[in-house]
Design a protein around this motif. Sequence first.
Motif, PDB file in Angstrom:
ATOM      1  N   GLU A  55      -2.021  -6.102   8.256  1.00  0.00           N
ATOM      2  CA  GLU A  55      -2.451  -4.769   8.042  1.00  0.00           C
ATOM      3  C   GLU A  55      -3.163  -5.046   6.504  1.00  0.00           C
ATOM      4  O   GLU A  55      -2.592  -5.727   5.452  1.00  0.00           O
ATOM      5  N   THR A  56      -4.215  -4.467   6.505  1.00  0.00           N
ATOM      6  CA  THR A  56      -5.076  -4.399   5.347  1.00  0.00           C
ATOM      7  C   THR A  56      -4.545  -4.009   3.993  1.00  0.00           C
ATOM      8  O   THR A  56      -4.949  -4.665   2.990  1.00  0.00           O
ATOM      9  N   HIS A  57      -3.590  -3.280   4.038  1.00  0.00           N
ATOM     10  CA  HIS A  57      -2.955  -2.907   2.669  1.00  0.00           C
ATOM     11  C   HIS A  57      -1.987  -3.714   2.143  1.00  0.00           C
ATOM     12  O   HIS A  57      -1.567  -3.401   1.142  1.00  0.00           O
ATOM     13  N   VAL A 110      -2.374  -9.034  14.384  1.00  0.00           N
ATOM     14  CA  VAL A 110      -2.259  -8.470  13.045  1.00  0.00           C
ATOM     15  C   VAL A 110      -0.825  -8.002  13.146  1.00  0.00           C
ATOM     16  O   VAL A 110      -0.054  -7.139  14.147  1.00  0.00           O
ATOM     17  N   THR A 111       0.003  -8.263  12.186  1.00  0.00           N
ATOM     18  CA  THR A 111       1.383  -8.047  11.871  1.00  0.00           C
ATOM     19  C   THR A 111       1.640  -7.187  10.505  1.00  0.00           C
ATOM     20  O   THR A 111       0.536  -6.983   9.918  1.00  0.00           O
ATOM     21  N   GLY A 112       2.644  -6.631  10.228  1.00  0.00           N
ATOM     22  CA  GLY A 112       3.086  -5.862   9.161  1.00  0.00           C
ATOM     23  C   GLY A 112       3.840  -6.572   8.461  1.00  0.00           C
ATOM     24  O   GLY A 112       3.321  -7.300   7.300  1.00  0.00           O
ATOM     25  N   ARG A 114      -1.793  -9.972   2.287  1.00  0.00           N
ATOM     26  CA  ARG A 114      -3.007 -10.274   2.623  1.00  0.00           C
ATOM     27  C   ARG A 114      -4.092 -10.205   1.461  1.00  0.00           C
ATOM     28  O   ARG A 114      -5.046 -10.863   1.126  1.00  0.00           O
ATOM     29  N   GLY A 146       0.780  -1.187   0.009  1.00  0.00           N
ATOM     30  CA  GLY A 146       0.061  -0.134  -0.032  1.00  0.00           C
ATOM     31  C   GLY A 146       0.785   1.269   0.055  1.00  0.00           C
ATOM     32  O   GLY A 146       0.653   2.260  -0.637  1.00  0.00           O
TER      33      GLY A 146
END
Lengths: 290, 305
Positions: free
Chosen positions: B167-169, B194-196, B173, B78
């Motif tokens: 993370e959603t972006h 939740v991880t990055g 994912r 993202g």
Amino acid sequence: MNLKQKFSEKGPAFWWTGFAALISSGTIFILFISLVIESIPVFKAQGISFLWGTDWFAGEAYGALPMIFGSLMVTGIAVVMVLPFALGSAILTSEFLSGRLRLMVKAAMELLAGVPGIIYGLMGIALLTVWVRDVFGLIDGNTLFTAGFLLAVMILPTVMTLSEDALRSVPGEFRDTALSLGLTRMEMVFKVVVPQALPGLAGAVFLGVGRAMGETIAVMLVIGGIDRIPQPWFNLFAAGQSIPSKIGREAAEALGFDVQWSALIALGLVLFVMVMTLTSAGNILLRKAR
Amino acid sequence: MPRRSSIKSILGLALILLGVVGTVQIGLVGVTSALAQDSTVIRVAGSTTVLPIVSRAAERFQARNSSVKITVNAGGSGVGIHGAGTRRLDIGFASREITPQENNRYASLTTTVIGRDAVACVVSSEIFHSGVRSLSKQQIGDIYLGKITNWQQVGGPDRTIIVVDKETHRGTRHVFMQYLFGKSNARAPGARLVTGSNNEEQAKIAQSDSAIGMLSIAWINDDVVGIGIREGRQVIEPTLKNVRNGRFPIARNLNLLTAGKPKGRVKQFVDYLLSEEGQKIVESSGYIPIHSPHAVSKVAGSHSK
């Protein structure tokens, strides 16, 4: 001579320092106003329910409550954990240690205060999460409790040194009078010195809390990063999210755009108000103590 | 008299200081303007899946072109797309396709594919060794939805599943959710963490003894094991071979994004990544070069030009 005169003149010095002071104190207002302006879009889109919405999913819904809850929770845990240790060591250093030892303890505390947050974060992710998991028999160590524990260590020096100052500022005659009346040392400390220093002690704790609330990186690494209020809400051993950690995780992606960005700024505004309230309360109490 | 001389010496000192500061300043101005003239800074950032390729390539490219400085940063797909779109970056990199919304926002983005990868479903090694060697799409989906919460339900030990989301972006994912639920931004109510970055996800799964997650196949290791995807009676292992021949279902492109067509130094760097040497870096980083003899047939979430 000429030089000396010029510098002693009030005029330029006044303007120069006045300008500096204006810039410094103006910053806070500019900051606050820009936070408010930038967060308008999310309040337009979601209304005031942004504050108590429980669902946050970028692009769909923005509810701040899980983050507000998480911030309050980790800070609360940190305060409960730090109090006995900070106050205990403050009392010891102020009431029982001689000058030299006292300076040594204080120096150690000040060193501790200088450790960067990321170092605590690394310790947290490498050691603390594993310990918490094993000691409490959890399935996973990334929890609100872990974050609170880490914050407790981080604010310990702040709370301790300020508390110690507050205790030291109680005049010596109080102690002498108490002792001459036949009170034991223990009674003297807890019945005379501590009550006298109470506003200062409270101020120290408030300033510590303010610091804990804003801490980002260390919390981000161990809190679990999930935007959810635990079930039941007092479950300390569930993963959660704090405001700075949320902003830290999403800011780069949302930078300058849309409702998501505005929602992050609004979270920042909430944090700003929370920390400002605590810090000013702390400062007022500390001033009262002096 | 003595007073006077001290003032003199102070003045002298001040003059000397001024002189020193002045020369340093002039020197600095000279150096910086020289830098500005002869060198280009290329700012790149994005997906932590593509990061190893780009940072190695940047190192070699800079060694050869001393006038080019490349700053490489992580952040996630993202961030790469967004950065290139807003021109804060000269090149963004992403391990997923641009979403329709992102495409609307940044119409000028140009995509250059530099390699291929796949996203594997990974588990903690303890779970793998206790016998969970493969899962069906349905099972993985139910785990992420929170319908399956214990490893026992899928043939593992009696232990709660630590479901690791991202993370959603994040590109990984997008691709993984697209495969599981047909929607790249599907929700995962079963998630526990939740991880990055890839590193973070890898570390958290390795630390746990009952975690499940999603990871680029290049990042799989002994502690974080990729499991097979069960389709009917077949089990498709997450291997480069299966990605190459198109059998493994969660494949993706590794993309470079630029605002408009790459130009000048930026183009040179993009071309370097596409050259034989650049593609060797892609391969040695654990991914599939774009000119590999077997094309990747399925690419998840692909709806670009």
